[in-house]
Design a protein around this motif. Structure first.
Motif, PDB file in Angstrom:
ATOM      1  N   VAL A 157     -18.144 -27.531  -6.928  1.00 21.90           N
ATOM      2  CA  VAL A 157     -18.858 -28.780  -7.197  1.00 21.90           C
ATOM      3  C   VAL A 157     -18.770 -29.724  -6.000  1.00 21.90           C
ATOM      4  CG1 VAL A 157     -18.740 -28.751  -9.711  1.00 21.90           C
ATOM      5  CG2 VAL A 157     -16.787 -29.588  -8.396  1.00 21.90           C
ATOM      6  N   ASP A 187     -23.839 -33.305  -9.045  1.00 20.78           N
ATOM      7  CA  ASP A 187     -23.113 -32.046  -9.155  1.00 20.78           C
ATOM      8  C   ASP A 187     -21.619 -32.374  -9.048  1.00 20.78           C
ATOM      9  OD1 ASP A 187     -23.832 -28.915  -8.741  1.00 20.78           O
ATOM     10  OD2 ASP A 187     -21.991 -29.408  -7.664  1.00 20.78           O
ATOM     11  N   ARG A 230     -22.734 -28.018 -17.857  1.00 18.11           N
ATOM     12  CA  ARG A 230     -22.460 -26.589 -17.931  1.00 18.11           C
ATOM     13  C   ARG A 230     -21.389 -26.389 -19.001  1.00 18.11           C
ATOM     14  NH1 ARG A 230     -23.687 -21.201 -17.237  1.00 18.11           N
ATOM     15  NH2 ARG A 230     -21.757 -20.046 -17.279  1.00 18.11           N
ATOM     16  N   LEU A 243     -23.439 -29.412 -13.368  1.00 22.83           N
ATOM     17  CA  LEU A 243     -23.916 -28.654 -12.203  1.00 22.83           C
ATOM     18  C   LEU A 243     -25.404 -28.923 -12.012  1.00 22.83           C
ATOM     19  CD1 LEU A 243     -22.135 -25.207 -12.800  1.00 22.83           C
ATOM     20  CD2 LEU A 243     -21.217 -27.296 -11.785  1.00 22.83           C
ATOM     21  N   ASP A 244     -25.776 -29.362 -10.834  1.00 22.39           N
ATOM     22  CA  ASP A 244     -27.182 -29.672 -10.551  1.00 22.39           C
ATOM     23  C   ASP A 244     -27.783 -30.545 -11.649  1.00 22.39           C
ATOM     24  OD1 ASP A 244     -27.238 -28.209  -8.158  1.00 22.39           O
ATOM     25  OD2 ASP A 244     -27.591 -26.344  -9.234  1.00 22.39           O
ATOM     26  N   ARG A 247     -27.005 -30.887 -14.802  1.00 25.29           N
ATOM     27  CA  ARG A 247     -26.984 -30.440 -16.198  1.00 25.29           C
ATOM     28  C   ARG A 247     -25.573 -30.089 -16.635  1.00 25.29           C
ATOM     29  NH1 ARG A 247     -30.222 -25.660 -17.255  1.00 25.29           N
ATOM     30  NH2 ARG A 247     -29.768 -26.233 -19.399  1.00 25.29           N
TER      31      ARG A 247
END
Lengths: 306, 306
Positions: free
Chosen positions: B240, B134, B155, B150-151, B153
């Protein structure tokens, strides 16, 4: 047995609670209660217990609490709350998990109240913008904060503070903020910011500005520019599809909404604005949409765990 | 047959390309090539075709292009690029999908180059901060932009512009930006911003500021405050876990890095900063880490599709 999921919205004035069915968490409320908030650690703990008990009693003698989600102001990390001034909580974290676990053997969750409100607004978004599951909820009240739902999931963030944009600098030549920094956005785009130079309500401010009062004109311009900036920030940084705006400062204040809309429309005609318009992503969330308790219940319905 | 995934990084100077194995997209490069960029619509299209052909030839006669990802500056939407001044592209979108589909029957993807660089930095993050997926990649070059993972993936955002923070207002009492707004962050936290008042490099700026040159002192303070603000914005709005900082202005510029670090450390001692510190989330990404082409290849390896 009637299993229920409980959503609690703990505010400075009242503790609101809803019971929903685990199989239909966005469906009709099985029961709703509201108690007066008792501030302080023991008051908050006792208030949670009382609200859950009276909610279960409302549902009936066979109610079984299958999970509890809590939305609460302040800084929330792993089920503990701090810096919630209106609740009498300071820098020392209050861990809510033992209280919640004494009330259910099911899942429990605690999130900042703006985050739970963002989750809870999902039903309204689905009705008004079908297919959209990517948005921010921006609350303009005494303070300024946003919650993010990205691609259908709550984005609490790495520290749990995603969307906490009130203390980002908006005017580095501006006044000193109580936080110690200079020109924070909350000095402009919030009720407390407005009250630096204006003693009435936000509606009275817009009326006085329309009548030409020079202090009101200046304060209204600051408020308008600050809210427009907050919206633009959410449109650019996480780049959400919609920004839902709510809170006491903008509710029942069509003149302020028009001013913010005009400001965004102006910015959408700059070079950058033409490439990435912002104005058409704004939605004014009606204040009678119950999002706080519903979002808290969804914390434990949708698999979000602390 | 040797299937290859191709990652293309199209910049103002060169088109870089990497071939990786679809079964091991973060593993060793099978081949790398670099061509000179020819600006304009037909130049960009021909450059993509030439790079893919010479990359396949490098891999060998049995190479089969199984997918192509592209990172490119400007505004990217559904495979079409606009507003990429360095590539000679204006407001009219250039659709790259027909060119890419003529080169492979596999998946194709186009993203803004800062977004692909952010994806490509995942390997470096995994080595240096194990378990963290992240982060933002903040590029401080001629302009200022960030990409968000984010997590785990990418964004890209609702309009594909997530992390495009350069034209958010930082000083509403500041000068007019070429974009038409006032006091945009890019006027402070970028090479082009620095050159409003300083004609040398960013390293020379910090040297002159250390020697007491008053113009350099002021310009360095603006640059430092602007970069610290960009970092803080990413730490608060998407919240983040890490902010990777890179780009020509900060690379090989330890004095500037120290100044930014000191500024963040100062802010971390305000009321808000103590609750949510920012400084310990910063990582200075080494400039020799190849992130652009690698991230472009991951666009099609990890299931992101235009």
């Amino acid at each position: 047995m009637t299993p229920i999921l409980v959503g609690l919205d703990i505010g400075g004035t009242s503790v609101k609670a809803v019971a929903v069915s685990p199989g239909d968490p966005t469906g009709p409320a099985l029961a709703e209660v509201r108690h007066r908030t008792e501030p302080g650690e023991s008051g908050i703990r006792a208030g949670i217990t009382a609200a859950v008990h009276s909610l279960a009693a409302e549902v009936g003698p066979d109610a079984e609490v299958a999970g509890i989600g809590v939305g609460i102001p302040g800084f929330v990390s792993r089920g503990a709350v701090s810096h919630a001034v209106n609740l009498g909580l300071g820098a020392e974290p209050l861990d809510l998990l033992p209280t919640l676990r004494s009330l259910t053997s099911g899942p429990v969750g605690v999130e900042n109240d703006v985050n739970t409100a963002a989750l809870g607004a999902g039903g309204w978004v689905a009705r008004h913008d079908p297919g959209v599951d990517d948005y921010a909820l921006l609350n303009i009240g005494t303070g300024l904060a946003a919650g993010l739902v990205l691609d259908g999931r709550l984005r609490a963030g790495a520290t749990g503070m995603a969307g906490e944009i009130g203390h980002l600098v908006f005017d580095r030549s501006g006044p000193t903020c109580p936080c110690g920094q200079t020109g924070c956005l909350e000095l402009y785009a919030s009720g407390s910011g407005m009250r630096r130079t204006w003693s009435g309500t936000a509606r009275q401010l817009l009326d006085a500005a329309a009548a030409g009062d020079p202090v009101a004109v200046r304060t209204a311009a600051d408020l308008t520019a600050g809210i427009a900036h907050a919206i633009t920030l959410l449109a650019y940084a996480p780049d959400v599809a919609l920004i839902l705006v709510t809170g006491g400062v903008v509710s029942r204040n069509p003149a302020l909404r028009r001013a913010v809309t005009a400001r965004l429309d102006h910015d959408d005609h700059t070079v950058v604005g033409r490439a990435v318009p912002v104005g058409d992503r704004v939605r004014w969330l009606p204040e009678d949409v119950a999002v706080g308790t519903r979002g808290a219940a969804l914390l434990v319905a949708e698999g979000v765990r602390v």
